[in-house]
Write an enzyme that holds these catalytic residues in place. Structure first.
Site, PDB file in Angstrom:
ATOM      1  CG  ASP A  34      -1.659   1.245   1.461  1.00  0.00           C
ATOM      2  OD1 ASP A  34      -1.852   1.994   0.485  1.00  0.00           O
ATOM      3  OD2 ASP A  34      -2.075   1.499   2.620  1.00  0.00           O
ATOM      4  CG  ASP A  38      -5.937   3.288   0.609  1.00  0.00           C
ATOM      5  OD1 ASP A  38      -5.058   2.392   0.701  1.00  0.00           O
ATOM      6  OD2 ASP A  38      -6.622   3.442  -0.422  1.00  0.00           O
ATOM      7  CG  ASP A  42      -1.466   1.610  -3.599  1.00  0.00           C
ATOM      8  OD1 ASP A  42      -0.270   1.288  -3.770  1.00  0.00           O
ATOM      9  OD2 ASP A  42      -1.833   2.382  -2.684  1.00  0.00           O
ATOM     10  CG  ASP A 111      -7.488 -12.259 -12.883  1.00  0.00           C
ATOM     11  OD1 ASP A 111      -8.352 -12.918 -13.473  1.00  0.00           O
ATOM     12  OD2 ASP A 111      -6.949 -12.619 -11.824  1.00  0.00           O
ATOM     13  CG  ASP A 219     -12.259 -15.141 -12.727  1.00  0.00           C
ATOM     14  OD1 ASP A 219     -11.491 -15.395 -11.791  1.00  0.00           O
ATOM     15  OD2 ASP A 219     -13.494 -15.011 -12.583  1.00  0.00           O
ATOM     16  CD  GLU A 271     -10.367 -19.767 -11.526  1.00  0.00           C
ATOM     17  OE1 GLU A 271     -10.314 -19.956 -10.306  1.00  0.00           O
ATOM     18  OE2 GLU A 271     -11.102 -18.897 -12.038  1.00  0.00           O
ATOM     19  CG  HIS A 344      -6.915 -14.895  -5.648  1.00  0.00           C
ATOM     20  ND1 HIS A 344      -6.472 -15.582  -6.773  1.00  0.00           N
ATOM     21  CD2 HIS A 344      -8.198 -14.546  -5.913  1.00  0.00           C
ATOM     22  CE1 HIS A 344      -7.454 -15.631  -7.661  1.00  0.00           C
ATOM     23  NE2 HIS A 344      -8.502 -15.009  -7.157  1.00  0.00           N
ATOM     24  CG  ASP A 345      -9.797 -17.958  -5.698  1.00  0.00           C
ATOM     25  OD1 ASP A 345     -10.163 -16.890  -5.175  1.00  0.00           O
ATOM     26  OD2 ASP A 345      -9.825 -18.158  -6.929  1.00  0.00           O
TER      27      ASP A 345
END
Ligand code: GLC
Length: 581
Positions: A34, A38, A42, A111, A219, A271, A344-345
């Site tokens: 980051d 915040d 990013d 992605d 995806d 995927e 990430h899943d």
């Protein structure tokens, strides 16, 4: 190119297959770095950490979505495909990131989420506005089930359950119709039967390639062709909505319209949950020009019981080997594998397949990496796995952020499940395990953010962090560096044939790779057992030890002390070795 036997050189494929000797690193931007305090990662953060990736030696970044999004599913719900969400930065910053990565010889793959959009995408707003809208047919609209009143339970056109719990159909008052959403109601499915929709997607993809990106991770791309909108046993959408009859046609058309004629250097990976080896072989057969590789799900479903993902069952090593071995075999002659333990899943690799206790964490993370990177295929490293980051220790349901986890908890508990058991399964399999902030250093924000992170930093960042590891030759990071370098230097790693040995063994993962007279033996003890003897073929006696994850002083004594000979090998807990002859 290192000095190699002529036979090995001759087998090296042309640059069009560059991704066979590449290693991909996945960035989940929200949790990576980051730059503006915040609490959300990013593009500026990624830019500031490119040195880390260059040092690691990876060839490609797969960037999880940074497009404009209401963030119902952390960016997998896109409201504008051709803009960057202000939370992540700007298009100009994206261009800077792309240029900076390219300068370092790192490609960036975007992605591509085109099975669905956000319900706030202009296409959907138009589609929803009226039954006559020009884009009405870009989504799946259906009347209530005959004899039922729209909006009432049971009136949904099919019994499908969404992958994020609850019915997969949403009643919409505006036109009195249901729309399909295999994921959240804020992720309506696009109707790929419509040729104008397909052309709009291809145009968007060309726009990104023209901007300089190096390909796409697609995806849930095997959901774009639906089979039949009919009831299924238990409402599982997979048999009816995945791998439909036009999938091959759509992918070949996409290739023609988007990729054909462009210079080599692009990468496509689809995927595909519940894809079989046979389907994958067709999708990745170069002659059919669909995709370079796919992500299969079989090995990450092995710890799911009959009740599905949250019904967690123990994982037997023999089953894992049978599964990955079958994929190696199935795509040996035609097609290509992608190799991954996590993303990430998925929960963290070391917590799921290894042993994340302080005693075994480093060894098990490096043993797992050794096994993965030495399979035939393109390895994917999920951010933080190069440090051996572990699952989180979420205390209560309030610590979770993921829509899948929160919805599951709510519906399961409402249906009478024991909240303690539901939480326990979420702690083991929940996607938030992979989404805790990247652990850069031991400071309170882990070097991820100077503000309040959107999801709690794992308390173990004090012991597990990049700053501690990058200069330590015995670290998980350094081991990944060596594995990546080995793939770049030694063609047998990328291109060699794969042969599984000892398939029934419950502690050992052993295989060979061979290419034009050059051979590697990979032997790993994927257990905490102290001394596991490996019965290796005699021809491996006196082979050269290329790489190990255990410093020599810490290795168990060998039976005949045959100067690094592999023939009568004994492996310590989570010890992995690579021999060459
Ligand atoms: C894919 C993504 C996952 C997302 C889902 C819906 O499986 O990897 O994060 O929630 O698709 O887009």
């Amino acid at each position: 190119m290192p000095d190699l036997p002529a036979t090995a050189q001759a087998d090296v494929p042309p640059a069009r297959d560059w991704w066979k000797s590449a290693v991909v690193y996945q960035i989940y931007p929200r949790s990576f770095a980051d730059s503006d305090g915040d609490g959300v990662g990013d593009l500026g953060g990624i830019l500031s950490r490119l040195d880390h990736l260059q040092r690691l030696g990876v060839d490609v970044i797969w960037l999880s979505p940074v497009y404009r999004s209401p963030m119902d599913d952390n960016g997998y719900d896109i409201s504008d495909y051709q803009d960057i969400d202000p939370l992540f930065g700007t298009l100009a910053q994206f261009d800077d990131l792309l240029a900076a990565a390219h300068e370092r010889g790192i490609r960036i793959v975007m992605d591509l989420v085109v099975n669905h959009t956000s319900d706030e995408h202009a296409w959907f707003l138009d589609s929803r506005a009226s039954a006559d809208s020009p884009r009405r047919d870009w989504y799946w609209w259906r009347p209530p089930r005959p004899g039922h009143v729209g909006g009432q339970p049971g009136a949904e056109p099919t019994n499908w359950v969404s992958l994020f719990s609850g019915p997969a159909w949403q009643w919409d008052e505006t036109t009195g119709a249901y729309y399909l959403h295999l994921f959240s109601p804020k992720q309506p499915d696009l109707n790929w039967e419509n040729p104008e929709l397909r052309e709009a997607v291809y145009a968007m993809m060309r726009w990104w390639l023209d901007r300089g990106v190096d390909g796409f991770r697609m995806d849930v791309i095997n959901m774009i062709s639906k089979r039949e909108l009919v009831d299924t046993p238990g409402g599982d959408p997979a048999p009816a909505a995945f791998n439909g009859p036009r999938l091959h046609e759509f992918l070949a058309e996409m290739h023609r319209e988007v990729f054909a004629g462009r210079p080599p250097g692009l990468l496509t990976v689809g995927e595909m949950p519940s894809s079989t080896v046979e389907q994958a072989r067709l999708h990745t057969d170069p002659a059919r020009t669909e995709l370079d590789m796919i992500f299969q799900f079989e090995h990450v479903d092995l710890d799911s019981g009959p009740g599905g993902k949250w019904d967690v069952v123990p994982l037997r090593l023999s089953r894992l080997k049978a599964c990955l071995g079958r994929w190696q075999e199935g795509l040996a002659e035609v097609g290509w594998n992608s190799l991954y333990w996590g993303n990430h899943d998925q929960p963290r690799a070391v917590s799921r397949f290894g042993d994340d206790s302080p005693h075994h964490r480093v060894r098990s993370a490096t043993a797992l990496a050794t096994v993965l990177h030495l399979h035939r295929g393109t390895p994917y490293i999920y951010q933080g796995d190069e440090l051996g980051m572990t699952n989180a220790h979420f205390a209560t349901i309030d610590d979770f952020r993921d829509i899948e986890a929160l919805n599951h908890y709510r519906t399961a508990v409402a249906a009478g499940a024991d909240p303690v058991a539901v939480l326990d399964a979420l702690r083991r399999k929940g996607r938030d395990n992979a989404r805790t902030p990247m652990q850069w250093d031991a400071s309170p924000g882990a070097g991820f953010s100077s503000g309040d992170p959107w999801i709690e930093v794992n308390a173990n960042h004090v012991e597990i962090n990049a700053a501690d590891q990058v200069d330590d030759p015995d670290s998980v990071f350094a081991h990944h560096q060596r594995l990546i370098a080995l793939r770049h230097e030694e063609p047998v790693v990328a291109h060699g044939d794969f042969t599984m040995l000892l398939p029934e063994h419950e502690q050992l993962y052993v295989f060979t790779r061979s290419l034009g007279g050059r051979e590697l033996l990979v032997a790993a003890n994927l257990s905490s057992e102290q001394r596991v003897p490996v019965d290796v073929p005699a021809e491996w006696a006196r082979a050269e030890l290329v790489l190990t994850n255990v410093p020599s002083a810490a290795r168990p004594s060998q039976p005949d002390d045959a100067d690094e000979a592999a023939a009568a090998l004994v492996l310590g807990p989570w010890e992995a070795r690579i021999y060459r002859r």
